[in-house]
Scaffold this active site. Structure first.
Site, PDB file in Angstrom:
ATOM      1  NE  ARG A  56      -7.217   4.192   5.437  1.00  0.00           N
ATOM      2  CZ  ARG A  56      -6.335   4.918   6.115  1.00  0.00           C
ATOM      3  NH1 ARG A  56      -6.511   5.161   7.395  1.00  0.00           N
ATOM      4  NH2 ARG A  56      -5.262   5.399   5.523  1.00  0.00           N
ATOM      5  CB  CYS A  98      -5.328   9.597  11.597  1.00  0.00           C
ATOM      6  SG  CYS A  98      -3.679   9.063  11.974  1.00  0.00           S
ATOM      7  CE  LYS A 108      -1.729   1.725   3.968  1.00  0.00           C
ATOM      8  NZ  LYS A 108      -1.439   3.156   4.125  1.00  0.00           N
ATOM      9  CG  ASN A 109       2.288   2.782   3.482  1.00  0.00           C
ATOM     10  OD1 ASN A 109       1.136   3.055   3.186  1.00  0.00           O
ATOM     11  ND2 ASN A 109       2.696   2.635   4.724  1.00  0.00           N
ATOM     12  NE  ARG A 133       0.460  10.367  10.583  1.00  0.00           N
ATOM     13  CZ  ARG A 133      -0.047   9.337   9.930  1.00  0.00           C
ATOM     14  NH1 ARG A 133      -1.133   8.755  10.379  1.00  0.00           N
ATOM     15  NH2 ARG A 133       0.493   8.909   8.802  1.00  0.00           N
ATOM     16  CG  ASP A 155       3.364   1.409   9.462  1.00  0.00           C
ATOM     17  OD1 ASP A 155       3.538   1.698   8.269  1.00  0.00           O
ATOM     18  OD2 ASP A 155       3.030   2.243  10.317  1.00  0.00           O
TER      19      ASP A 155
HETATM   20  C1  EPZ Z   1       4.184   7.159   6.452  1.00  0.00           C
HETATM   21  O1  EPZ Z   1       3.364   8.140   7.037  1.00  0.00           O
HETATM   22  C2  EPZ Z   1       3.317   5.915   6.283  1.00  0.00           C
HETATM   23  N1  EPZ Z   1       2.198   6.227   5.388  1.00  0.00           N
HETATM   24  C3  EPZ Z   1       2.805   5.470   7.648  1.00  0.00           C
HETATM   25  O2  EPZ Z   1       2.039   4.283   7.468  1.00  0.00           O
HETATM   26  C4  EPZ Z   1       3.994   5.142   8.535  1.00  0.00           C
HETATM   27  O3  EPZ Z   1       3.533   4.766   9.809  1.00  0.00           O
HETATM   28  C5  EPZ Z   1       4.884   6.395   8.640  1.00  0.00           C
HETATM   29  O4  EPZ Z   1       5.282   6.822   7.316  1.00  0.00           O
HETATM   30  C6  EPZ Z   1       6.148   6.133   9.454  1.00  0.00           C
HETATM   31  O5  EPZ Z   1       6.873   5.094   8.869  1.00  0.00           O
HETATM   32  C7  EPZ Z   1       2.427   6.230   4.059  1.00  0.00           C
HETATM   33  O6  EPZ Z   1       3.526   5.992   3.585  1.00  0.00           O
HETATM   34  C8  EPZ Z   1       1.240   6.541   3.182  1.00  0.00           C
HETATM   35  P1  EPZ Z   1       6.063  10.545   8.614  1.00  0.00           P
HETATM   36  P2  EPZ Z   1       3.867   9.687   7.094  1.00  0.00           P
HETATM   37  O7  EPZ Z   1       5.912  11.824   7.861  1.00  0.00           O
HETATM   38  O8  EPZ Z   1       4.745   9.970   5.928  1.00  0.00           O
HETATM   39  C9  EPZ Z   1       6.086  13.756  12.151  1.00  0.00           C
HETATM   40  C10 EPZ Z   1       0.103   2.965   7.578  1.00  0.00           C
HETATM   41  O9  EPZ Z   1      -0.409   2.378   8.485  1.00  0.00           O
HETATM   42  N2  EPZ Z   1       5.937  14.755  11.081  1.00  0.00           N
HETATM   43  O10 EPZ Z   1       7.232   9.674   8.326  1.00  0.00           O
HETATM   44  O11 EPZ Z   1       2.682  10.535   7.301  1.00  0.00           O
HETATM   45  C11 EPZ Z   1       4.879  12.838  12.248  1.00  0.00           C
HETATM   46  O12 EPZ Z   1       3.874  13.421  13.055  1.00  0.00           O
HETATM   47  C12 EPZ Z   1       0.640   4.365   7.794  1.00  0.00           C
HETATM   48  O13 EPZ Z   1       0.235   2.519   6.429  1.00  0.00           O
HETATM   49  C13 EPZ Z   1       5.860  16.108  11.419  1.00  0.00           C
HETATM   50  O14 EPZ Z   1       5.892  16.460  12.593  1.00  0.00           O
HETATM   51  O15 EPZ Z   1       4.742   9.683   8.406  1.00  0.00           O
HETATM   52  C14 EPZ Z   1       5.467  11.592  12.857  1.00  0.00           C
HETATM   53  O16 EPZ Z   1       5.557  11.755  14.258  1.00  0.00           O
HETATM   54  C15 EPZ Z   1       0.363   4.797   9.198  1.00  0.00           C
HETATM   55  N3  EPZ Z   1       5.731  17.017  10.410  1.00  0.00           N
HETATM   56  C16 EPZ Z   1       6.873  11.532  12.270  1.00  0.00           C
HETATM   57  O17 EPZ Z   1       7.155  12.872  11.813  1.00  0.00           O
HETATM   58  C17 EPZ Z   1       5.698  16.653   9.077  1.00  0.00           C
HETATM   59  O18 EPZ Z   1       5.597  17.529   8.203  1.00  0.00           O
HETATM   60  C18 EPZ Z   1       7.015  10.582  11.063  1.00  0.00           C
HETATM   61  O19 EPZ Z   1       5.960  10.879  10.186  1.00  0.00           O
HETATM   62  C19 EPZ Z   1       5.762  15.263   8.766  1.00  0.00           C
HETATM   63  C20 EPZ Z   1       5.911  14.341   9.785  1.00  0.00           C
END
Ligand code: EPZ
Length: 422
Positions: free
Chosen positions: A401, A117, A22-23, A122, A309
């Site tokens: 999902r 979420c 998915k990702n 996020r 995850d």
């Molecule tokens: C991706 O989400 C994945 N989703 C998530 O999978 C996964 O858990 C996550 O990466 C971490 O590996 C997809 O790829 C579609 P991040 P993403 O930006 O990119 C903070 C699933 O179940 N952050 O790496 O949204 C954030 O809050 C999903 O498939 C900021 O503060 O995650 C988090 O604490 C769940 N500001 C950390 O960084 C920003 O602008 C990592 O988030 C961006 C992120």
């Protein structure tokens, strides 16, 4: 919404095939916006998030074809409106991945803030700050990100304050279309980021450092891909199947994997006592459960660390280990909602801040429980399989999902599991 009725404990046997990631599929589908002709994808999983992504592309004016049975998707990226509306983005945070391609290709975008979420606020501030450094005017008003390129995209050096998977992906799209060199420091190394980068390179992009914390992109545009884009296997689904095999103490053969992308997950399960053989160049995992599982100390981390995850799944398995385990959730601020549900089945888990302490082994008793987020819903199904008696997992939308009909795959392995409308 549907619910799952599970009779446990379940013994499983046989082989299972892992679906496309998915990702990986989501960022690759959004990449089609960068092109002027049809882009075809294969091994696309049948998931609600794919449905939502295609709906978003169609709302922009693209035509899409989805042969669900064979997992083939074609996108004709005739973008007319550069908008990703709230009613779609609220269903799937990855809608933020429309931002980079629209800005890169059309110089403008209006994308709904994804909103939080269950697992956390996020935010997308890192995405926005990085775009501003590349010459994009970005205003956030009334829940939308309004982005427009002032005169042109000019490459520069970007430092991400924290590793961000979709943030790195958004900047890959923009970097390949910017003038000059873009350097991304503290980039995400996740396989899904690498798969996107490798795809862009196959279309002529000049990118180096994929899979390392420093990615260098020479702008220069793209040519249409000459063959269908293959979606890699879902490493999280593969890890979920290992946890199911070990928890139900059912030897399983898991096919369509890529063991090379699962090193920390395999190490954790082996440290617990599992025997996992990697066959056919790591595309098949032969899992043999153990009588006794050893407790662990696990901390989630960006790749190649232990994936967040997979946190809910291994937490559930650690309830069967002999002794005390600790699980630290370092990525998201609220990713232990499954603990309250597991406690209803008899789990002995205490959460203090971002640390969960698990006492084992315990015997689960079936009860009604509720899914809260995508990966947690898989751990609740896993818990139902090892509980004595009946377990009803409600709010199955979360599971659908991210997992392609997990219940059907489980039924084929012998699980007593039925899907009912709620
Ligand atoms: C991706 O989400 C994945 N989703 C998530 O999978 C996964 O858990 C996550 O990466 C971490 O590996 C997809 O790829 C579609 P991040 P993403 O930006 O990119 C903070 C699933 O179940 N952050 O790496 O949204 C954030 O809050 C999903 O498939 C900021 O503060 O995650 C988090 O604490 C769940 N500001 C950390 O960084 C920003 O602008 C990592 O988030 C961006 C992120």
């Amino acid at each position: 919404m549907d619910a799952l009725l599970i009779e446990g404990p379940s013994k499983l046997s046989g082989k299972v095939e892992v679906s496309g990631s998915k990702n990986s599929a989501l960022p690759l589908l959004f990449a089609s916006i960068l092109f002027d002709g049809k882009v075809t994808f294969e091994n696309i999983p049948r998931l609600w998030d794919i449905e939502t992504t295609l709906k978003l592309l169609e709302l922009m004016g693209c035509r899409t074809e989805w042969e669900k049975e064979v997992g083939r998707v074609s996108v004709f990226p005739e973008v007319k409106t550069k908008v990703a509306p709230y009613d779609q983005v609220k269903k799937m945070r990855a809608g933020i991945l429309a931002l980079g391609p629209l800005v890169a290709k059309y110089g403008e975008a209006k994308v709904s803030l994804p909103g939080g979420c269950a697992i956390g606020a996020r935010p997308v501030n890192y995405h926005i700050e990085a775009l501003r450094k590349l010459g994009v005017r970005v205003e956030v008003e009334e829940g939308y990100i309004h982005a427009s390129v002032k005169d042109k995209l000019v490459g520069t050096e970007i430092l991400f304050p924290e590793v961000t998977v979709t943030g790195t992906e958004n900047l890959l799209y923009v970097g390949v279309m910017a003038e000059g060199t873009t350097v991304l420091q503290n980039s995400a190394c996740e396989p899904e980021v690498v798969a996107l980068g490798e795809f862009l390179k196959s279309c002529g992009a000049n990118i180096s450092g994929l899979g390392t914390p420093t990615i260098t992109i020479e702008g220069g545009g793209l040519k249409l891909p000459s063959q269908p884009v293959q979606i890699p296997p879902d490493r999280i689904e593969a890890g979920t199947w290992i946890s199911i095999s070990l928890a139900t103490r059912s030897p399983l053969e898991i096919n369509h994997c890529d063991a090379s992308k699962m090193t920390s997950v395999l190490a954790a399960f082996r440290q617990m006592g599992a025997k996992i053989e990697e066959l056919n160049q790591g595309t098949t995992l032969k899992v043999t459960p153990a009588e006794i599982y050893h407790p662990l100390h696990i901390e989630t981390a960006p790749y190649p660390g232990f994936p967040t995850d997979m946190q809910a799944q291994i937490l559930t398995l650690l309830c069967l280990a002999q002794g005390r385990s600790t699980v630290v959730e370092s990525i998201f601020e609220n990713r232990f909602m499954h603990v309250a549900e597991l406690r209803r089945l008899g789990a002995q888990i205490e959460v203090n801040g971002n640390v969960a302490t698990v006492e084992g082994p315990v015997e689960f008793q079936g009860a009604p429980i509720m899914a809260t987020d995508l990966r947690a819903s898989a751990c609740l199904v896993l818990a139902g399989l090892i509980s004595k008696g009946s377990t009803r997992v409600s709010r199955l939308y979360h599971l659908d999902r991210g997992y392609q009909r997990l219940d059907e795959k489980l039924r084929r392995l012998g699980a007593k599991i039925t899907r009912v409308a709620e």
